[in-house]
Design a protein around this motif. Structure first.
Motif, PDB file in Angstrom:
ATOM      1  N   ASP A   1       1.208  -2.029  -4.590  1.00 17.27           N
ATOM      2  CA  ASP A   1       0.333  -2.562  -3.541  1.00 17.27           C
ATOM      3  C   ASP A   1       0.283  -1.635  -2.337  1.00 17.27           C
ATOM      4  O   ASP A   1      -0.784  -1.384  -1.775  1.00 17.27           O
TER       5      ASP A   1
ATOM      6  N   GLU B   1      -2.972   0.280  -0.936  1.00 16.63           N
ATOM      7  CA  GLU B   1      -3.448   0.008   0.408  1.00 16.63           C
ATOM      8  C   GLU B   1      -3.691   1.299   1.187  1.00 16.63           C
ATOM      9  O   GLU B   1      -4.719   1.456   1.837  1.00 16.63           O
TER      10      GLU B   1
ATOM     11  N   ARG C   1      -9.041  -3.491  -4.851  1.00 17.13           N
ATOM     12  CA  ARG C   1      -8.643  -4.383  -5.931  1.00 17.13           C
ATOM     13  C   ARG C   1      -7.546  -5.331  -5.480  1.00 17.13           C
ATOM     14  O   ARG C   1      -6.688  -4.971  -4.688  1.00 17.13           O
ATOM     15  N   LYS C   2      -7.606  -6.520  -6.058  1.00 11.71           N
ATOM     16  CA  LYS C   2      -6.522  -7.485  -5.831  1.00 11.71           C
ATOM     17  C   LYS C   2      -5.858  -7.740  -7.177  1.00 11.71           C
ATOM     18  O   LYS C   2      -6.537  -7.958  -8.180  1.00 11.71           O
ATOM     19  N   ARG C   3      -4.545  -7.759  -7.186  1.00  8.87           N
ATOM     20  CA  ARG C   3      -3.825  -7.892  -8.445  1.00  8.87           C
ATOM     21  C   ARG C   3      -4.275  -9.126  -9.231  1.00  8.87           C
ATOM     22  O   ARG C   3      -4.539  -9.067 -10.426  1.00  8.87           O
ATOM     23  N   LYS C   4      -4.388 -10.232  -8.525  1.00 12.52           N
ATOM     24  CA  LYS C   4      -4.710 -11.499  -9.190  1.00 12.52           C
ATOM     25  C   LYS C   4      -6.090 -11.417  -9.857  1.00 12.52           C
ATOM     26  O   LYS C   4      -6.266 -11.798 -11.010  1.00 12.52           O
ATOM     27  N   GLU C   5      -7.041 -10.853  -9.108  1.00 11.49           N
ATOM     28  CA  GLU C   5      -8.407 -10.749  -9.654  1.00 11.49           C
ATOM     29  C   GLU C   5      -8.446  -9.880 -10.902  1.00 11.49           C
ATOM     30  O   GLU C   5      -9.145 -10.191 -11.867  1.00 11.49           O
TER      31      GLU C   5
END
Ligand SMILES: Nc1ncnc2c1ncn2[C@@H]1O[C@H](COP(=O)(O)OP(=O)(O)OP(=O)(O)O)[C@@H](O)[C@H]1O
Ligand SMILES: [Mg+2]
Lengths: 287, 350
Positions: free
Chosen positions: A210, A214, A263-267
């Motif tokens: 992450d 970022e 990007r988001k990990r969950k998505e």
């Protein structure tokens, strides 16, 4: 794209059953970007006691500006060899590597490297570790400006309160954070990462992925990352490069990961295509 | 609890040491007395021998035979030497007080002031020795570290100079002294110059520098590849590479070498001072040895203990400096104790 078609037609019938999905072919974000890292006909020979060992042969790869690629392949196939050659830390036996249209000779701060072991200078503080590089790259900046650059990146990787800690008093994960800050602070043209999170436990690894994303989102520096972790390669990269096993290793296949950024990990994990990509990569590694 | 136990062990062994020493000194004393008496009996007469025995037994200090002094005598002699040091210091102070005005005048006239030239005390000798070793080690460092760095950086330089290092490394301090004396006495012919001091510290430095030289060269040539990669990626210039990367990385090894250098220098210093007729503890020991009076042996023993204790202090000092400058994680580098423990455990398991 020639490589891709060739390898696809070469697939065994058994394998094509497992990969019954249409591979995405382009990443729209990168469509109008120029190629910044071009590797052509690259060859690496290690002389050994039993004669020459050809690790890489006729390896071709090009990476676009602000593209993030990850490289996977079996242990010992020559991934680190390829990366250290791009970095200029390992001699080239044949072919050439160019960055921004200039042929690479030796190492330089335009190609920052993050290795698996943090390789910080343990007798320096975190700030001085970053500063050593900043001073080299921005020799004409004022002292205050240099300090600001260092502090900005250390803050970004979550070490805003640890500027003066000696590097050898930090945990592995913290050291690798400094390593990331140091690499970005050089403002390199290409960022090279060789299994940067390989030595970390899975929780810290997730945190650092992450952190890396970022910082990267802001700068979008062209990045080449070696990893053994298929999930990591999908989560971070625009394209996953699959290397064949050595000797005479080359690029075997590649897979474009067209997920939007940031990007988001969950998505990503919830995306319907995620498991197709994952299956495709696992399939390559298992054959 | 464990500390107490260790202290107990040390005290116990000190007491046993003193007892054994005392017994040995008694036995040797008796032997020396009987040898003296039989000799006189043979050469002169029975009466003369009897008279000598009486004189010895009465405790007359001038007629005591020279043998291994007892712990008590050494202790008393140490006290006497300390008293003497106080006296000499006082004399010196008085002298300078008296000379204050004269010296001020001389200085105004641009002439050299009068210095105290009286007999140096044991304390003065010790300080002289410390001064000698300081200059010796400084010389050793200023040769060994630069040459060691060059040897570590350049394979070619190392190959061309290595035979020299190998040959000169095992040479004894006596030979170094002779060699240095030949050269220094030829160059420095001025009778006012302090040749003995120059010869002493140069011989000591040359004799003791090898551990630092070899360790520096090994340290520099075995710097962690990843640190060197940092310097390559950053394109550090040669100066920055040496001072920011190579030297800090080899500091632990350099200091290990320095520690050996200091202890070798101290060991060799006493012998070299003896040979070069230089003042210092070595000179003190030589004078007492040649003097041969009944108190000489005890004084030599006092010097021996002082030399040993200063050696320990110097080594501890170097060790603590080494600990300060070392960047290695203390928890990661195994202590000798933990290595032994691990060996024991693995043996048990196997
Ligand atoms: N200096 C060298 N001399 C000789 N052979 C070498 C040298 N360095 C690497 N090799 C060999 O080259 C091959 C490729 O090594 P490399 O380290 O590039 O593999 P890798 O793909 O990074 O492996 P891993 O995934 O385990 O890190 C291996 O077989 C290795 O033994
Ligand atoms: Mg590798």
């Amino acid at each position: 794209m020639a490589i891709e078609e060739k390898t696809l037609t070469n697939l065994s019938p058994e394998r094509s059953i497992n990969t019954r999905f249409t591979k995405p072919d382009v990443n729209r974000r990168l469509e109008d970007k120029k190629e910044i890292l071009v590797i052509d006909q690259l060859k690496k020979v290690y002389p050994t006691a039993k004669g020459d060992y050809v690790v890489l042969d006729n390896l071709k790869l090009s990476v676009k500006q602000s593209e993030f690629i990850s490289i996977i392949g079996h242990s010992g196939c020559g991934k680190s060899t390829l990366l250290t050659m791009i970095a200029g830390l390992n001699s080239i036996s044949g072919g050439q590597i160019s960055v921004d249209n200039e042929v690479v000779h030796g190492a330089g701060p335009d190609r920052a490297v993050v290795f698996q072991s943090p390789s910080l200078l343990p007798w320096l503080s975190t700030l001085d570790n970053v500063m050593l590089g900043v001073k080299q790259v921005f020799p004409h900046a004022t002292k205050k400006q240099k300090l600001e650059i260092c502090k900005y990146y250390l803050d970004k990787v979550g070490l805003g309160n640890d500027f003066n800690k000696k590097a050898n008093t930090l945990s592995q994960g913290m050291q690798q954070r400094v390593g990331i800050a140091r690499a970005f602070a050089l403002k390199p043209k290409v960022l090279l990462l060789d299994e940067p999170f390989g030595m970390l436990d899975s929780l810290t690894r997730g945190e650092l992925q992450d952190v890396l994303l970022e910082v990267w989102n802001k700068e979008q520096i062209t990045a080449v990352m070696i990893t053994h972790d298929v999930d990591e390669s999908i989560f971070l990269a625009d394209r996953v490069i699959m290397m064949t096993s050595g000797p005479y290793a080359k690029i075997g296949d590649e897979l474009v990961i067209p997920f939007d950024r940031p990007r988001k990990r969950k998505e990503i994990l919830d995306h319907p295509a995620y498991y197709d990509y994952r299956g495709y990569l696992m399939d390559f590694l298992n054959h | 609890m464990k500390v107490l136990k260790n202290v107990g062990l040390i005290i116990g062994s000190i007491i046993s040491f003193l007892i054994i020493w005392n017994m040995a000194s008694n036995a040797l004393y008796k032997r020396a007395v009987s040898t003296t008496i039989t000799k006189i009996e043979k050469l002169q007469s029975k009466e003369a021998a009897e008279e000598t025995r009486k004189r010895i037994e009465s405790g007359d200090p001038s007629s005591q035979p020279n043998s291994l002094p007892s712990p008590l005598l050494v202790w008393k002699t140490a006290g006497l030497l300390l008293d003497d040091a106080h006296k000499v210091m006082k004399k010196k102070q008085d002298f300078y007080k008296k000379m204050e005005k004269t010296n001020a005048k001389l200085k105004q006239a641009g002439k050299e002031s009068i210095t105290y030239t009286g007999r140096p005390s044991f304390l003065d000798q010790t300080i002289t020795s410390l001064k000698n070793i300081f200059w010796g080690v400084l010389l050793a460092i200023s040769i060994a570290i630069p040459v060691g760095i060059l040897m570590g950086l350049s394979k070619r330089f190392k190959t061309s100079i290595n035979w020299f290092v190998q040959i000169f490394k095992p040479i004894s301090p006596v030979v170094w002294f002779l060699l240095v004396q030949m050269i220094v006495n030829t160059i420095m012919t001025d009778p006012d110059s302090d040749n003995a001091f120059v010869i002493t510290f140069i011989s000591v430095g040359l004799c003791a520098m090898w551990a630092t030289l070899v360790n520096t060269s090994v340290g520099v040539s075995s710097v962690d590849e990843s640190y060197l990669n940092v310097s390559k990626v950053l394109r550090l210039g040669i100066g920055k590479k040496i001072f920011k990367v190579v030297l800090p990385a080899s500091i632990p090894l350099i200091f290990t070498g320095l520690r050996i250098t200091v202890s070798v220098a101290w060991m060799v210093l006493i012998a070299v001072e003896w040979l070069s007729q230089s003042p210092g503890l070595g000179g003190f020991v030589r004078e007492e040895f040649q003097n041969g009076s009944s108190s000489s042996n005890a004084k030599i023993m006092v010097a021996m203990f002082v030399i040993g204790i200063i050696g320990v202090i110097l080594d501890k000092l170097m060790a603590s400096v080494q600990g300060l400058v070392s960047f290695e994680n203390k928890s990661q580098s195994p202590s000798p104790l933990s290595i032994m423990r691990n060996m024991f455990i693995s043996k048990k398991a196997a």
